[in-house]
Design a protein around this motif. Structure first.
Motif, mmCIF file in Angstrom:
data_model
loop_
_atom_site.group_PDB
_atom_site.id
_atom_site.type_symbol
_atom_site.label_atom_id
_atom_site.label_comp_id
_atom_site.label_asym_id
_atom_site.label_seq_id
_atom_site.Cartn_x
_atom_site.Cartn_y
_atom_site.Cartn_z
ATOM 1 N N PHE A 56 47.937 52.563 37.037
ATOM 2 C CA PHE A 56 47.036 51.626 36.372
ATOM 3 C C PHE A 56 45.745 51.399 37.148
ATOM 4 O O PHE A 56 44.862 50.666 36.674
ATOM 5 N N ALA A 57 45.601 51.982 38.321
ATOM 6 C CA ALA A 57 44.386 51.795 39.105
ATOM 7 C C ALA A 57 43.183 52.364 38.360
ATOM 8 O O ALA A 57 43.191 53.507 37.907
ATOM 9 N N GLY A 58 42.139 51.559 38.222
ATOM 10 C CA GLY A 58 40.922 52.008 37.567
ATOM 11 C C GLY A 58 40.913 51.857 36.067
ATOM 12 O O GLY A 58 39.921 52.199 35.418
ATOM 13 N N ILE A 59 41.977 51.332 35.475
ATOM 14 C CA ILE A 59 41.996 51.077 34.033
ATOM 15 C C ILE A 59 41.568 49.638 33.800
ATOM 16 O O ILE A 59 42.138 48.711 34.362
ATOM 17 N N GLY A 60 40.565 49.439 32.968
ATOM 18 C CA GLY A 60 40.090 48.094 32.692
ATOM 19 C C GLY A 60 38.850 47.775 33.487
ATOM 20 O O GLY A 60 37.935 48.591 33.607
ATOM 21 N N ASP A 61 38.797 46.585 34.058
ATOM 22 C CA ASP A 61 37.621 46.165 34.812
ATOM 23 C C ASP A 61 37.379 47.089 36.006
ATOM 24 O O ASP A 61 38.307 47.634 36.589
ATOM 25 N N ASN A 62 36.116 47.237 36.363
ATOM 26 C CA ASN A 62 35.793 48.117 37.480
ATOM 27 C C ASN A 62 36.403 47.666 38.793
ATOM 28 O O ASN A 62 36.829 48.467 39.597
ATOM 29 N N PHE A 63 36.450 46.364 39.038
ATOM 30 C CA PHE A 63 36.965 45.851 40.302
ATOM 31 C C PHE A 63 37.757 44.592 40.015
ATOM 32 O O PHE A 63 37.202 43.554 39.668
ATOM 33 N N ARG A 64 39.074 44.675 40.162
ATOM 34 C CA ARG A 64 39.961 43.568 39.834
ATOM 35 C C ARG A 64 40.708 43.177 41.093
ATOM 36 O O ARG A 64 41.294 44.026 41.784
ATOM 37 N N ILE A 65 40.739 41.882 41.412
ATOM 38 C CA ILE A 65 41.406 41.353 42.598
ATOM 39 C C ILE A 65 42.413 40.291 42.161
ATOM 40 O O ILE A 65 42.096 39.425 41.346
ATOM 41 N N ARG A 66 43.614 40.370 42.709
ATOM 42 C CA ARG A 66 44.631 39.365 42.461
ATOM 43 C C ARG A 66 45.309 38.988 43.776
ATOM 44 O O ARG A 66 45.714 39.861 44.543
ATOM 45 N N ALA A 67 45.429 37.687 44.038
ATOM 46 C CA ALA A 67 46.176 37.170 45.182
ATOM 47 C C ALA A 67 47.346 36.363 44.645
ATOM 48 O O ALA A 67 47.169 35.498 43.772
ATOM 49 N N ASN A 68 48.539 36.652 45.148
ATOM 50 C CA ASN A 68 49.745 36.027 44.606
ATOM 51 C C ASN A 68 50.554 35.377 45.723
ATOM 52 O O ASN A 68 50.766 35.972 46.775
ATOM 53 N N GLY A 69 50.987 34.149 45.479
ATOM 54 C CA GLY A 69 51.882 33.452 46.392
ATOM 55 C C GLY A 69 53.168 33.097 45.675
ATOM 56 O O GLY A 69 53.136 32.529 44.573
#
Length: 343
Positions: A56-69
């Motif tokens: 799924f890398a590179g599908i959708g938004d150009n640069f997507r960041i998620r931080a999860n706790g």
């Protein structure tokens, strides 16, 4: 919860104590079997399929960041806690790269890891919107025992003199995956940690197989009132001991005129040899406003551990940056609204 703490509960009968020990041992064994694997709960449902597969890398938004706790089994002392960071970006028109990192604490065990991913996307048939993607990840994971937390107890008044270091080990591994998409349907197949790990030299017997096979599939049902329904399923098989689980998920997403959206949903995890008896179940919700994203998920474990904890909580915060259309249909996200693309 150790033996001393169990003994402080006067209402626990001997049989209840035994059951308590058994459930703790089952939980520890499950975590031990996943050693050097990134724990997968419902993080992937926070509009971040990259958690599941490098494809799924590179599908959708150009640069997507998620931080999860994630805090598991709140109320149980030294219960597992996990922090993770995910990011992926498009490379050119048909490729993508990603990075994920995590730290995980479970009692006196410590795990951490980083994963470097690459994906390439192909067009099978443009008219019917059929695409095929391949992904590869290189993983570096470490595991250690925090002996600095070892303290004498009534039953064990002295520390084993042979325990003289952190009992740490580092492993290198790979994930591979394939993703097929047609219209609003997708299915991915992944093999995580395909190489056997180095056996822990401090343990007399330990399985070194870490292979985790996964299938992730779903379908987006678009409605005319700027809303979508998304049923999906996620299956995991741990080949070392044959354990397998299935997540059944459902999400409802609602857009507004500015391409922002909110969603609500629910997820249930089943152990596959216990038909229709969920192991975990809980609601989820999320919101995207401009480039900012936030979601929350709650799960309760449906066994006797429920008596001793208030559930598992997960919070995801993210940013979707550099949003633009790709020149290639194969990198378009499956959630489309206006000119914005989402994975």
């Amino acid at each position: 919860m150790n033996a001393d703490e169990l003994n402080r509960h006067p209402k626990l009968t001997p049989m209840k104590k035994i059951l308590q020990y058994l459930f703790i041992l089952v939980a520890v064994a499950q975590s031990y079997g996943q050693e050097l694997n990134l724990p997968v709960w419902t993080q992937y449902l926070a509009d971040n399929d990259f958690v599941v597969s490098p494809t799924f890398a590179g599908i959708g938004d150009n640069f997507r960041i998620r931080a999860n706790g994630l805090t598991q089994w709140v109320g149980i002392k030294n219960a597992p806690q996990n922090l993770a960071l995910y990011g992926d970006i498009r490379l050119g028109n048909r490729s993508g790269a990603g990075l994920s990192a995590f730290v995980d604490r479970n009692g006196n065990t410590r795990q951490s890891g980083v994963k470097f991913s690459f994906a390439h996307h192909l067009i099978l048939d443009l008219k019917s919107q059929q695409y095929l993607s391949f992904g590869l990840s290189y993983n570096i994971n470490s595991f250690r025992i925090a002996i600095e937390n070892f303290n004498p107890t009534y039953e064990n008044p002295t520390i084993d003199p042979r325990v003289t270091d952190d009992r740490s080990v580092t492993n290198h591994n790979f994930d591979v995956g394939a993703l097929y998409r047609i219209g609003e349907f997708w299915v991915s197949a992944n093999a995580n940690n395909i190489l056997p790990k180095d056996a822990d030299p401090f343990v007399g017997f330990e399985p070194n197989g870490l292979l985790n096979l996964q299938i992730y599939s779903g379908y987006v049902i678009k409605k005319s009132n700027y809303s979508e329904f998304e049923p999906s399923a996620f299956i995991q098989l741990f080949t070392s001991d044959g354990r397998s689980t299935t997540d059944l998920n459902f999400k409802y997403r609602k857009y507004n005129g500015n391409d922002d959206f909110y969603w609500i949903g629910a997820s249930a995890r089943f152990v596959n040899d216990q038909t229709m008896i969920p192991l975990n179940i809980g609601p989820m919700a999320g919101l995207k406003k401009s480039i900012f994203y936030i979601s929350y998920a709650y799960q309760i474990t449906l066994n006797d551990l429920t008596t001793y904890n208030t559930g598992t909580h997960a919070v995801t915060i993210g940013f979707d940056l550099l949003q633009s259309l790709s020149d290639c249909e194969c990198t378009r996200g499956r959630y489309r609204q206006g000119n914005k693309l989402y994975q």
